[in-house]
Write a protein that holds these residues in place. Structure first.
Motif, PDB file in Angstrom:
ATOM      1  N   SER B 378     -10.272  -4.597   5.129  1.00 38.70           N
ATOM      2  CA  SER B 378      -9.932  -3.643   6.197  1.00 38.70           C
ATOM      3  C   SER B 378      -8.646  -4.077   6.880  1.00 38.70           C
ATOM      4  CB  SER B 378     -11.081  -3.577   7.197  1.00 38.70           C
ATOM      5  OG  SER B 378     -10.763  -2.703   8.234  1.00 38.70           O
ATOM      6  N   PRO B 383      -7.976   1.158   1.257  1.00 34.26           N
ATOM      7  CA  PRO B 383      -8.751   2.369   1.521  1.00 34.26           C
ATOM      8  C   PRO B 383     -10.245   2.113   1.461  1.00 34.26           C
ATOM      9  CG  PRO B 383      -7.016   2.810  -0.065  1.00 34.26           C
ATOM     10  CD  PRO B 383      -6.996   1.349   0.186  1.00 34.26           C
ATOM     11  N   ALA B 384     -10.970   3.013   2.135  1.00 32.17           N
ATOM     12  CA  ALA B 384     -12.423   2.949   2.291  1.00 32.17           C
ATOM     13  C   ALA B 384     -12.822   2.048   3.445  1.00 32.17           C
ATOM     14  CB  ALA B 384     -13.151   2.510   1.022  1.00 32.17           C
ATOM     15  N   ASN B 386     -11.828   0.906   7.577  1.00 29.85           N
ATOM     16  CA  ASN B 386     -11.190   1.601   8.700  1.00 29.85           C
ATOM     17  C   ASN B 386      -9.747   1.139   8.953  1.00 29.85           C
ATOM     18  OD1 ASN B 386     -11.748  -0.865   9.791  1.00 29.85           O
ATOM     19  ND2 ASN B 386     -13.081  -0.114  11.431  1.00 29.85           N
ATOM     20  N   VAL B 459     -17.107  -0.095   7.558  1.00 28.69           N
ATOM     21  CA  VAL B 459     -17.248   0.764   6.377  1.00 28.69           C
ATOM     22  C   VAL B 459     -17.509   2.216   6.795  1.00 28.69           C
ATOM     23  CG1 VAL B 459     -18.583   1.179   4.297  1.00 28.69           C
ATOM     24  CG2 VAL B 459     -18.052  -1.168   5.021  1.00 28.69           C
ATOM     25  N   GLY B 462     -14.531   3.745   8.091  1.00 27.19           N
ATOM     26  CA  GLY B 462     -13.573   3.881   7.007  1.00 27.19           C
ATOM     27  C   GLY B 462     -13.880   5.068   6.103  1.00 27.19           C
ATOM     28  N   LEU B 463     -15.163   5.373   5.946  1.00 26.19           N
ATOM     29  CA  LEU B 463     -15.525   6.430   5.005  1.00 26.19           C
ATOM     30  C   LEU B 463     -15.572   7.797   5.675  1.00 26.19           C
ATOM     31  CD1 LEU B 463     -18.256   4.611   2.880  1.00 26.19           C
ATOM     32  CD2 LEU B 463     -15.896   5.186   2.241  1.00 26.19           C
ATOM     33  N   LEU B 491      -9.448  10.450   5.367  1.00 25.11           N
ATOM     34  CA  LEU B 491      -9.156   9.394   4.417  1.00 25.11           C
ATOM     35  C   LEU B 491      -7.900   9.720   3.620  1.00 25.11           C
ATOM     36  CD1 LEU B 491     -10.426   6.768   3.703  1.00 25.11           C
ATOM     37  CD2 LEU B 491     -11.886   7.901   2.057  1.00 25.11           C
ATOM     38  N   TRP B 492      -7.787  10.950   3.239  1.00 28.95           N
ATOM     39  CA  TRP B 492      -6.719  11.327   2.317  1.00 28.95           C
ATOM     40  C   TRP B 492      -5.738  12.260   3.006  1.00 28.95           C
ATOM     41  CZ3 TRP B 492      -4.258   9.845  -1.705  1.00 28.95           C
ATOM     42  CH2 TRP B 492      -3.454  10.722  -2.442  1.00 28.95           C
TER      43      TRP B 492
END
Lengths: 525, 946
Positions: B378, B383-384, B386, B459, B462-463, B491-492
């Motif tokens: 992280s 990615p994935a 935060n 997580v 992040g997700l 995320l993207w």
């Protein structure tokens, strides 16, 4: 209404002192009882005075019933009541500590001298007569000299000589000043001087200014302002620490006198003298603060560090006084109470360190007994003295800074006060870390700066002594918690000081007071 | 729950651990945790309201006149930070319970921790900048205690002092800044200040205020160039590092910048100062972190770097920047606290934090490894997790700002990837070693559960960022910008520039790690400033300089003190003089007559002689007595018999006492000054003399502009004071109160002499005295016959004179003071003639008692008038007839005068007695007969045993 109560705070210690001397001088226990009882009585008397002046009344007391300005008067107003109360309370706290720690038995006549010292303090704060102020300064001086060299010792005696010599020179200067004042005013009554200052012809102004100058220097010498402060660091560092704690109020007498005389007789709005005092007071106050802060950083012994912190606090106090407006005076008075209590607490901590460690020299030593408690007390007292949050020192400092924000030199004031605080904090942190943390290294003892060595006394580290040490800290806490109401009282005092006519009317009668208002028409500006 | 109570809870709770530790470590930790949990609950109860956009407040008056009030507010920003402080606090308390060793004083630790927690909560809840300052400095103080907690470690002490000095400095600067801010805004309440943005930015004092406040924020948040203290503060136990130096205290600076963002940001100064410092800190911290081998040092510098990142985002002054900053604060707090705790676990289990001695822990500590992996990935911005999201936002913001920003930001991110991977790879991956100081394994759940909880958050955020914290970030960012920011976390983002920058960073970071060995050697070889050494040298140099100055100035040289004092008096007096108008007096001088001229010449000669002869003390004393005599003569000349008598008798007494004292002192004053110094002193003294003379002349040569009060004294002396001698009436009546004070001074002086001598004789001086060889030849005839006879005859006469002077005093020259001196001289003569012991055995008063009695009588005379209902010291006078005498005029003041008399006699005699004690200690013989002429053994009649 108060009438005889006004003179009582002076008579009581005088009688207790002579009684102790006359009949109890061979028995320490009885001396202690009499001393504590007398001082407690003094606190009571001070409370009576405080209550009597709380409504804003100013009362004058004519000694020998001679009408003012021909005899001597005592005047009780809010400021005098505050100072009397503060002195009495501090006196009781310190005496409790002295008794608990057995300091009074390490020399002769402690209790008699202590009472006379209190008498001198009370008189200096109550009198409305400039010559009488001199007399009480003398009592203060000679009694404090006796207390300072209590328990003796080579270094202490040497410092004592310096103390008494410099201060006797100050007394001589006081006499010159008094001669000049009587020469110019033809009176010694302070209210009368306040009236007459506006009546002097143009051609007398130079002499008037000289008399004001000489007088203020005397007060500044007492108050420990640079460059008249030289007697102070050694005296405070080498006197028995509890005595130094009492001396926390001694320099305040100088500050009190400046506030009293230079708001009443020579206020900044007076035509002849104007801002002549304020103008020098501010720069030298800042130098005092800076020098004190550097002294704290310089280290040596905790006694010396504490002495210099007392010097720095006088710098802050005088800087506030130099503002000479009600806000600044109110801030100064709050800071005055704070620095008296906090300084006393720190000196008592010094005594504990000396008693437990043998010396307060800032070199690593074996850990002392009861480190935790003493360290906590040191931490609290040092925070208070340095003016860090959350204790009253910070409030006081904020008040000072806030009150001086419109002063011409505010950038200087703020810079010196804030940078000075930082230096003091660093100095205290260094000292504390050597005393309380580094001790755990078990390093070999290094050569220590010299200090008076006093006979160890088991009583000195007793629980009673620690309890007495807590008293001024409790005072600091109370001052913090009740900062609002206390500040309100200080503002009331400052407002009363601004009303010169009321003081004059209380001493010389309503007509004189009314006359004052017309003599200095621009007073309210 | 009131906000004030929430802020107070940790402080109140701080009293508990110290007590509860007696019930055991679990009880202690539980109680501490409960306090924090309670405060957290209080905050959570307010959370729904805050999320609705309300601001919760509480207000108490403290010092209203100063504008310092205990006002609290809770908005989105406050909510975020209080959740961080209390939430992570709770985890840390749990973690610390298992981390601290048995020998560590845990009660103390929790007490400090709660104090700190209270201070932090106070900062984020304050609605008054002065109150905020109080809490701000409290964090400095409590962190000082926490960092120095392991007091046996020098690094701990030094780190604590450095942290205190640096953050304390910032705090004090901030006081100045806040006061200016409050002055401009007209209030110290934040809610008011926040509405005054335009006025504040337009004010000429905006820049100083900004700089001062930023000093506070930068020092606290370890921004360049004040970043150096943070790594040294890592000497603290790991729970402290995790709590203070990653999650909370160092974020206080960020909080402040966010808090004041609406009023301070948006100017060029803000952009360059904050943005610039942030950017530099980010890159610099990241670079240094890569080369640290100590796990905690690595994390410390990574914290510095991330704080820089957030600062930079705030510095941009854009809404997007603020949103990104808020989001990264959340993300950083979660992954960094987790990482610190894993570092602590490694240290705890492997007994080392040195990366070079670690590696391969993955197999031994799988749980710890997972947590550390989540945290460090992280932090690297993979990615994935935060960290990736907020880093993308940061890169995007940098890209929008300009090329330079973008490049540097990418560089920072690149190094960030490097050290993050290093933390993971060099510690946990690789082969298992066999040379760990202690074989590590996963700890109990008490240590790994807290970081695991955070790792889960990492997580989850992040997700599903928008679902997890999107609304929250919006509320918080809204509180920062005072607007309605658009927040959509995802995320993207598509193929935006930030993505390429991110990819470049990851790839570059991986390459850095691969090359680490070589780079590290180059880094170690490169010269670079060592902040701690510089800081220590600076402080030590300051302390030394301060010491030199302080000791140099206050070296105990009284003559210099007096010279400076005199010069100051002279300078200020002259300055005062020249600032006002002076009309010379018009009095015509009286014509000179021969007698005054002769005496004046005598005075001048004596004074000059004193200057010339002052090193010979005995001679000097004689010369001084001439001065005294001339002064007495002057009093006679000006028809002041009372003064003349007083002066004469005082002269006699003091000179005798001085002579006795001089006997035990060196007879010459050594030369201790250079000629130049004496010249300077002489000039100052001359100036002072001329000044005094000029002043005297000015007063004597002019008529009073205003009538003096002495006219009243002359007129009322007989009528009111009952005496013809105005001087005496002034002394005992008009100004009797002064006299009362002065006799007390005299009495005290005698007591002090006694106490001083008593102390001396009990100290080492006593041995010196006992072995002292007299430095002057001793008289063979110590008590000469002629003198004995003369003094015996003189005694009754002198006493009678004393009584006479005493009684006539109120009407004719005389009085208690003079009478006392005359009596004292008469007694003194007996002691001189026949020795102390002989005389002493013939009188039975204790001088202490005489003094006390005198003072008491004087004071009680005054009290008597009180009892009669008059003012203190009011006198009365009556003609009374006492058989068989004729009618006498008696004033009540005579009782007062009796007190004066007794005090004077007692004081002089006590001083004499004290001196004679020295004499006896020095081996002077004690004679029991009036004369002790012994031709066989002159001088010494034997030592008194003591």
């Amino acid at each position: 209404m108060m009438s005889h109560w006004i003179v009582a705070p002076i008579i009581l210690p005088a009688l207790v002192g002579s009684f102790v001397l006359l009949t109890l001088r061979h028995d320490l226990l009885l001396q202690r009882v009499a001393g504590l009882a007398g001082t407690a009585g003094l606190v009571f008397l001070a409370l009576v005075l405080w209550a009597g002046t709380a409504g804003g009344a100013i009362e004058s007391y004519e000694l020998g019933s001679w009408p003012a300005p021909f005899g001597i008067v005592l005047v009780a107003d809010r400021l005098a009541a505050l100072m009397v109360l503060l002195t009495a309370v501090l006196g009781l706290m310190v005496l409790a500590y002295v008794t608990a720690s057995g300091w009074d038995g390490r020399g002769r006549h402690f209790h008699a001298l202590y009472q006379f010292q209190l008498m001198g303090l009370m008189g200096a704060m109550l009198t409305g007569d400039i010559f009488n102020l001199f007399v009480f300064f003398e009592i203060l001086l000679i009694a404090s000299y006796g207390l300072m060299i209590h328990a003796g010792g080579r270094m202490r005696l040497r410092a004592g000589v310096q103390y008494v010599v410099v201060n006797l020179a100050g007394s001589t200067l006081f006499l010159f000043a008094l001669g000049a004042i009587y020469g110019i005013f033809g009176t010694l009554n302070m209210a009368d001087m306040a009236v007459r200052v506006g009546q002097l012809p143009e051609g007398d102004i130079a002499l008037l200014r000289v008399s004001a100058a000489l007088l203020v220097l005397v007060f500044l010498l007492k108050g420990g302002l640079v460059p008249l402060h030289f007697w102070m660091p050694n005296t405070y560092a080498l006197a028995p620490a509890p005595v130094a704690a009492l001396f926390a109020i001694m320099t305040k007498v100088g500050a009190y006198s400046v506030i009293r005389v230079y708001t009443l007789v020579f206020p900044p709005e007076a035509a002849g003298t104007g801002t002549m005092v304020a103008d020098i007071l501010m720069p030298f106050a800042l130098v005092t603060l800076a020098l004190g802060a550097l002294g704290v950083l310089a280290g040596g012994t905790l006694g010396r560090v504490t002495a210099f912190s007392a010097l720095a606090s006088m710098g802050t106090l005088f800087a506030a006084v130099a503002g000479f407006d009600p806000e600044a005076i109110a801030a100064a008075l709050y800071y005055l109470i704070h620095s008296t209590l906090a300084g006393a607490a720190l000196f008592l901590v010094v005594d504990q360190v000396r008693a437990r460690r043998g010396t307060s020299a800032l070199v690593p030593r074996a850990p002392m007994a009861g480190t935790g408690l003493v360290a906590s007390a040191y931490f609290a007292a040092a925070i208070a003295v340095a003016g860090m949050p959350p204790l009253s020192g910070f409030m006081g400092k904020l008040m000072v800074l806030d009150a001086l924000r419109d002063h011409g030199a505010w950038v200087w004031v703020w810079s010196v006060v804030l940078v000075g605080s930082l230096v003091i904090v660093v100095g205290f942190a260094r000292a504390g870390s050597v005393l309380f943390w580094k001790a755990h290294d078990g390093a070999t003892p290094a050569a220590a700066p010299a200090e008076p060595v006093d006979r160890p006394d088991p009583a000195a580290t007793s629980g009673w002594a620690m309890a007495a040490l807590a008293l001024p800290l409790v005072g600091v806490l109370a001052l913090t918690a009740f900062a609002g109401p206390v500040h309100g009282q200080m503002r009331a005092i400052a407002a009363q000081l601004g009303d010169r006519a009321a003081y004059v009317a209380a001493v010389l009668g309503p007509e004189a007071g009314a006359g004052l208002a017309t003599l200095t028409p621009d007073e309210d500006q | 729950m009131s906000l004030a109570l929430i802020a107070a809870l940790p402080f109140l709770g701080a009293l508990l651990p110290g007590v509860m530790i007696r019930a055991g470590r679990n009880a202690c930790a539980t109680v501490t945790g409960s306090v924090t949990a309670l405060a957290l609950l209080g905050i959570l109860l307010h959370a729904p309201a805050v999320m609705r956009g309300e601001v919760v407040t509480a207000r108490f008056e403290w010092i209203p006149a100063l504008g310092l009030n205990a006002t609290f507010m809770l908005d989105g920003l406050g909510l975020l930070f209080s959740l961080l402080i209390l939430g992570i606090g709770l985890l840390i308390i749990t973690y610390a319970r298992f981390y601290l060793a048995k020998s560590d004083p845990m009660g103390q630790f929790y007490t400090y921790l709660l104090l700190f927690q209270g201070a932090m909560v106070g900062i984020v809840l304050s609605d008054n900048v002065l109150l905020l300052l109080i809490f701000w400095e409290l964090t400095s103080l409590s962190s000082f205690l926490l960092i120095g907690y392991w007091r046996h470690l020098p690094e701990g002490r030094q780190g604590a002092r450095m942290a205190l000095a640096v953050t304390g400095m910032g705090g004090l600067a901030m006081i100045g800044g806040m006061l200016i801010l409050g002055n401009i805004a007209g209030s110290y309440d934040l809610s008011v200040i926040l509405t005054q943005g335009d006025a504040i930015r337009a004010d000429p004092l905006y820049l100083p205020a900004l700089i001062l406040i930023l000093l506070g924020a930068f020092t606290k948040s370890a921004q360049f160039p004040f970043h150096f203290w943070l790594p040294h503060a890592m000497a603290a136990p790991t729970p402290v590092s995790a709590y203070l130096h990653s999650a909370t205290m160092v974020k206080a600076g960020l909080f402040l910048m966010a808090r004041l963002w609406p009023v301070l940001s948006g100017t060029d100064a803000w952009f360059w100062l904050v943005g610039g410092a942030g950017l530099i800190t980010m890159v610099l911290g990241a670079v240094i972190a890569l080369f640290k081998d100590d796990l905690k040092a690595l994390l410390a510098f990574s914290t510095v770097s991330h704080l820089g990142l957030i600062t930079m985002l705030l510095g941009l002054g854009t809404e997007f920047g603020a949103v990104a900053a808020v989001f990264h604060i959340i993300n950083h707090a979660t992954f960094k606290a987790a990482l610190f705790m894993t570092a602590g676990i490694v240290d705890h289990e492997a007994h080392t934090r040195d990366i070079r001695r670690l590696g391969g822990l993955r197999a031994l500590m799988p749980v710890t490894f997972v947590i550390a992996a989540i945290g460090s990935l992280s932090m690297a911005g993979i990615p994935a997790f935060n960290g990736f999201l907020s880093k993308e936002m940061m890169l995007e913001a940098a890209w929008d700002t300009g090329t330079g920003f973008a490049v540097l930001a990418t560089l920072g991110a690149l190094f960030s990837v490097g050290y993050s991977l290093r933390y993971l790879v060099h510690t946990f991956l690789g082969p298992v070693r066999d040379d760990y100081p202690h074989t590590p394994h996963d700890p109990g759940p008490g240590l790994w559960l807290p970081p695991a909880f955070l790792a889960v958050l990492v997580v989850v955020i992040g997700l599903v960022p928008q679902a997890a914290v999107g609304g929250f970030v919006k509320v918080v960012a809204g509180a920062v910008t005072l607007g309605e920011p658009t927040v959509y976390l995802k995320l993207w983002h598509g193929l935006v520039p930030a993505l390429y920058m991110s990819i470049a960073a990851v790839v570059g970071g991986a390459i850095l790690l691969a090359l680490h060995g070589g780079l590290s050697r180059a880094w170690d070889a490169a010269p670079r400033p060592e902040a701690k050494a510089i800081f220590d040298a600076l402080v030590d140099a300051c302390a030394r300089a301060a010491r030199g100055l302080s000791d140099g100035l206050h070296d105990g040289a009284v003559s210099r003190y007096l010279a400076i004092m005199t010069a100051a008096v002279l300078a200020y007096g002259f300055w005062a003089w020249s600032g006002g108008e002076h009309t010379p007096g018009l009095r015509i001088a009286t014509p000179l007559s021969p007698v005054p001229v002769i005496f004046a010449a005598l005075l001048a000669v004596a004074s000059l002689a004193l200057v010339a002869l002052h090193r010979r003390r005995f001679v000097a004393l004689v010369v001084i007595s001439i001065v005294g005599l001339v002064v007495s003569m002057a009093f006679v000349h000006f028809s002041a018999p009372d003064l003349a008598l007083t002066q004469l008798t005082v002269e006699v007494v003091t000179i005798i006492l001085l002579l006795l004292a001089l006997n035990y002192l060196p007879k010459a004053t050594p030369v201790e000054t250079t000629a130049a110094r004496r010249l300077l002193d002489g000039a100052i003294a001359l100036g002072a003399g001329i000044g005094v003379a000029a002043l005297t002349w000015a007063f004597l040569s002019r008529d009073r502009a205003l009538p003096a009060i002495s006219d009243y004294h002359l007129a009322n002396s007989y009528e009111g004071g009952g005496g013809n001698n105005v001087v005496n009436v002034i002394l005992v009546d008009f100004r009797g109160f002064d006299t009362m004070g002065e006799i007390i001074v005299l009495g005290i002086a005698a007591l002090v002499i006694f106490a001083l001598v008593d102390g001396l004789l009990r100290g080492p001086a006593s041995r010196w005295l006992a072995n002292r060889v007299p430095d002057m030849p001793q008289a063979g005839d110590r008590h000469p016959l002629m003198m004995v006879v003369a003094t015996r005859i003189a005694l009754p006469i002198a006493l009678a004179v004393a009584v006479f002077i005493f009684l006539r005093g109120h009407n004719e020259p005389g009085g208690g003071f003079i009478a006392g001196l005359v009596a004292a001289i008469a007694l003194l003569m007996q002691y001189m003639a026949s020795g102390f012991a002989w005389s002493e055995s013939r009188q039975h008063f204790d001088y202490h008692g005489v003094i006390a009695l005198g003072v008491a009588i004087a004071v009680l005379t005054g009290v008597a008038s009180l009892l009669l209902g008059w003012n203190f010291l009011t006198s009365t006078n009556e003609y009374v007839t006492v058989w068989p005498l004729s009618k006498v005029h008696l004033a009540s003041a005579i009782a007062f005068d009796l007190g004066v008399f007794l005090t004077v006699v007692g004081s002089v005699m006590l001083a004499l007695a004290s001196l004679s004690r020295i004499g006896r200690r020095a081996g002077e013989g004690v004679n029991l007969t009036p004369m002790d002429i012994d031709p066989e053994a002159p001088g010494r009649a034997g030592k008194e045993p003591h």
